[in-house]
Write a protein that holds these residues in place. Structure first.
Motif, PDB file in Angstrom:
ATOM      1  N   PRO A 187      30.844  54.387 -28.915  1.00 47.12           N
ATOM      2  CA  PRO A 187      30.122  53.178 -29.355  1.00 47.12           C
ATOM      3  C   PRO A 187      31.011  51.956 -29.480  1.00 47.12           C
ATOM      4  CG  PRO A 187      29.507  55.054 -30.696  1.00 47.12           C
ATOM      5  CD  PRO A 187      30.688  55.485 -29.873  1.00 47.12           C
ATOM      6  N   PHE A 188      32.314  52.151 -29.776  1.00 47.43           N
ATOM      7  CA  PHE A 188      33.223  51.019 -29.870  1.00 47.43           C
ATOM      8  C   PHE A 188      33.402  50.324 -28.532  1.00 47.43           C
ATOM      9  CE2 PHE A 188      35.673  53.119 -33.619  1.00 47.43           C
ATOM     10  CZ  PHE A 188      34.526  52.996 -34.399  1.00 47.43           C
ATOM     11  N   MET A 189      33.087  51.008 -27.450  1.00 42.58           N
ATOM     12  CA  MET A 189      33.121  50.412 -26.129  1.00 42.58           C
ATOM     13  C   MET A 189      31.766  49.805 -25.772  1.00 42.58           C
ATOM     14  SD  MET A 189      35.006  49.799 -23.416  1.00 42.58           S
ATOM     15  CE  MET A 189      36.385  50.946 -23.486  1.00 42.58           C
ATOM     16  N   VAL A 190      30.709  50.498 -26.114  1.00 41.42           N
ATOM     17  CA  VAL A 190      29.372  50.063 -25.707  1.00 41.42           C
ATOM     18  C   VAL A 190      28.980  48.753 -26.391  1.00 41.42           C
ATOM     19  CG1 VAL A 190      26.913  50.634 -25.753  1.00 41.42           C
ATOM     20  CG2 VAL A 190      28.599  52.396 -25.174  1.00 41.42           C
ATOM     21  N   LEU A 191      29.184  48.652 -27.683  1.00 44.00           N
ATOM     22  CA  LEU A 191      28.665  47.505 -28.434  1.00 44.00           C
ATOM     23  C   LEU A 191      29.325  46.175 -28.052  1.00 44.00           C
ATOM     24  CD1 LEU A 191      28.195  49.166 -31.943  1.00 44.00           C
ATOM     25  CD2 LEU A 191      26.507  48.791 -30.139  1.00 44.00           C
ATOM     26  N   PRO A 192      30.662  46.065 -27.917  1.00 42.22           N
ATOM     27  CA  PRO A 192      31.223  44.780 -27.480  1.00 42.22           C
ATOM     28  C   PRO A 192      30.782  44.388 -26.066  1.00 42.22           C
ATOM     29  CG  PRO A 192      32.919  46.158 -28.453  1.00 42.22           C
ATOM     30  CD  PRO A 192      31.726  47.028 -28.264  1.00 42.22           C
ATOM     31  N   ILE A 193      30.695  45.373 -25.162  1.00 36.50           N
ATOM     32  CA  ILE A 193      30.250  45.060 -23.804  1.00 36.50           C
ATOM     33  C   ILE A 193      28.783  44.631 -23.825  1.00 36.50           C
ATOM     34  CG2 ILE A 193      29.914  45.965 -21.483  1.00 36.50           C
ATOM     35  CD1 ILE A 193      32.238  47.829 -21.934  1.00 36.50           C
ATOM     36  N   TYR A 194      27.978  45.299 -24.626  1.00 41.79           N
ATOM     37  CA  TYR A 194      26.567  44.912 -24.747  1.00 41.79           C
ATOM     38  C   TYR A 194      26.440  43.470 -25.224  1.00 41.79           C
ATOM     39  CZ  TYR A 194      22.092  44.300 -27.060  1.00 41.79           C
ATOM     40  OH  TYR A 194      20.889  43.789 -27.494  1.00 41.79           O
ATOM     41  N   ALA A 195      27.244  43.093 -26.225  1.00 41.50           N
ATOM     42  CA  ALA A 195      27.187  41.714 -26.728  1.00 41.50           C
ATOM     43  C   ALA A 195      27.560  40.711 -25.643  1.00 41.50           C
ATOM     44  CB  ALA A 195      28.111  41.566 -27.933  1.00 41.50           C
ATOM     45  N   ALA A 196      28.526  41.066 -24.786  1.00 40.85           N
ATOM     46  CA  ALA A 196      28.933  40.163 -23.708  1.00 40.85           C
ATOM     47  C   ALA A 196      27.879  40.093 -22.613  1.00 40.85           C
ATOM     48  CB  ALA A 196      30.272  40.610 -23.134  1.00 40.85           C
ATOM     49  N   VAL A 197      27.315  41.239 -22.238  1.00 36.16           N
ATOM     50  CA  VAL A 197      26.304  41.261 -21.178  1.00 36.16           C
ATOM     51  C   VAL A 197      25.035  40.565 -21.628  1.00 36.16           C
ATOM     52  CG1 VAL A 197      24.856  42.767 -19.760  1.00 36.16           C
ATOM     53  CG2 VAL A 197      27.254  43.353 -20.163  1.00 36.16           C
TER      54      VAL A 197
END
Length: 306
Positions: A187-197
């Motif tokens: 999740p530490f990878m998914v959430l920052p990328i989600y915020a950027a996308v």
């Protein structure tokens, strides 16, 4: 136009003037819970080990000497490089790097999928990603151990389907540690990328397609540069805690999967621990992480200036 306060000063000027006082609680928290423990750890790394655990307040470089140099059992042999701890460090960096790559490979498509759903479904998918991580990390790691053990559900299912003839020996292997790190920090990878996308303007992809760019070109030259801050943040949030992890190596790995976090934790546990050596290992680990982050920050500054 900025709003004017009764005294004639604008609201932005008032906020700027009060900024130090507004930041005071933050600095207090950082000082008490970050700077003071790090300073204590740095001091402990230069102290002398007490025979029954703890420290003696006599300053020495023995802990750092023990980490880098091998002087024999009684300390009377010519010094040579101590490869044991360097190997543990290298194994930790390799495991953390591999966990970061795996989380990136899975996390980016997952974040892209979630960000391209409608608003209601985004909330549902974010809950699906985050709800399992409301459970304590220790419980999740023990659950992973139960799942992949020789008599666990995974081996039972594979045996039942005929995929394998005998249980897979996953426990006490590097693969088990990798699975634990991947599962713990995805999740530490998914959430920052989600915020950027989520902030990405998809009209850019449409414009590139109108200019006859294929999907790979759009991904490489349009999408990735725009969402790069999220990718970098995700990689840092996964790599740093994976580097110092000790639950996954302790519960899922064996002696061949020993990592630096386990080494540090072992030095502070029990009366036979070596507090100065554990503190020195922690300071070396923190120094390496800080150097990597500073080098990256400097390269980004140069790139922005160029």
């Amino acid at each position: 136009m900025a709003a004017m306060a009764p005294g004639g000063a604008s609201s932005s000027e008032i906020y700027k003037g009060n900024a130090p006082r507004l930041l005071l609680p933050t600095w207090v928290v950082i000082g008490v819970f970050l700077l003071v423990p790090v300073a204590l750890m740095a001091i402990y790394s230069f102290l002398t080990k007490e025979f029954r655990g703890g420290v003696i307040w006599e300053f020495t470089l023995a802990a750092y000497d023990q980490f880098f140099l091998d002087r024999g059992l009684f300390g009377d042999e010519p010094p040579s490089i101590e490869w044991t701890y360097i190997t543990i460090f290298w194994r930790s960096i390799w495991q953390a790097g591999l966990a970061t790559v795996l989380c990136l490979l899975i996390g980016f498509p997952t974040a892209w999928f979630i960000a391209t759903r409608d608003a209601r479904m985004r909330t549902v998918w974010l809950l699906v990603v985050t709800v399992p991580y409301w459970v304590n990390l220790l419980i999740r790691t023990v659950s992973m151990k139960f799942l992949i053990r020789d008599e666990g559900p995974l081996n039972a299912f594979l045996l039942w389907t005929g995929v394998i003839d005998q249980p897979l020996g996953l426990i006490n292997t590097n693969l088990a540690v990798q699975l634990g790190l991947f599962y713990s920090y995805l999740p530490f990878m998914v959430l920052p990328i989600y915020a950027a996308v989520e902030r990405y303007d998809f009209a850019l992809s449409e414009a590139a397609a109108d200019l006859y760019a294929d999907r790979w070109t759009i991904l490489r030259l349009v999408i990735l540069p725009v969402v790069k801050p999220g990718l970098v943040a995700g990689c840092i949030l996964v790599f740093v805690p994976s580097l110092g992890a000790f639950l996954a190596p302790d519960l899922l790995g064996g002696a061949k999967s020993f990592m630096i976090g386990s080494l540090i934790e072992e030095q502070f546990k029990g009366a036979a621990g070596n507090w100065p050596f554990g503190a020195a290992a922690a300071m070396i680990l923190m120094t390496i992480v800080m150097i990597v982050l500073l080098v990256y920050a400097r390269s980004q500054t140069r790139e922005a200036a160029a």
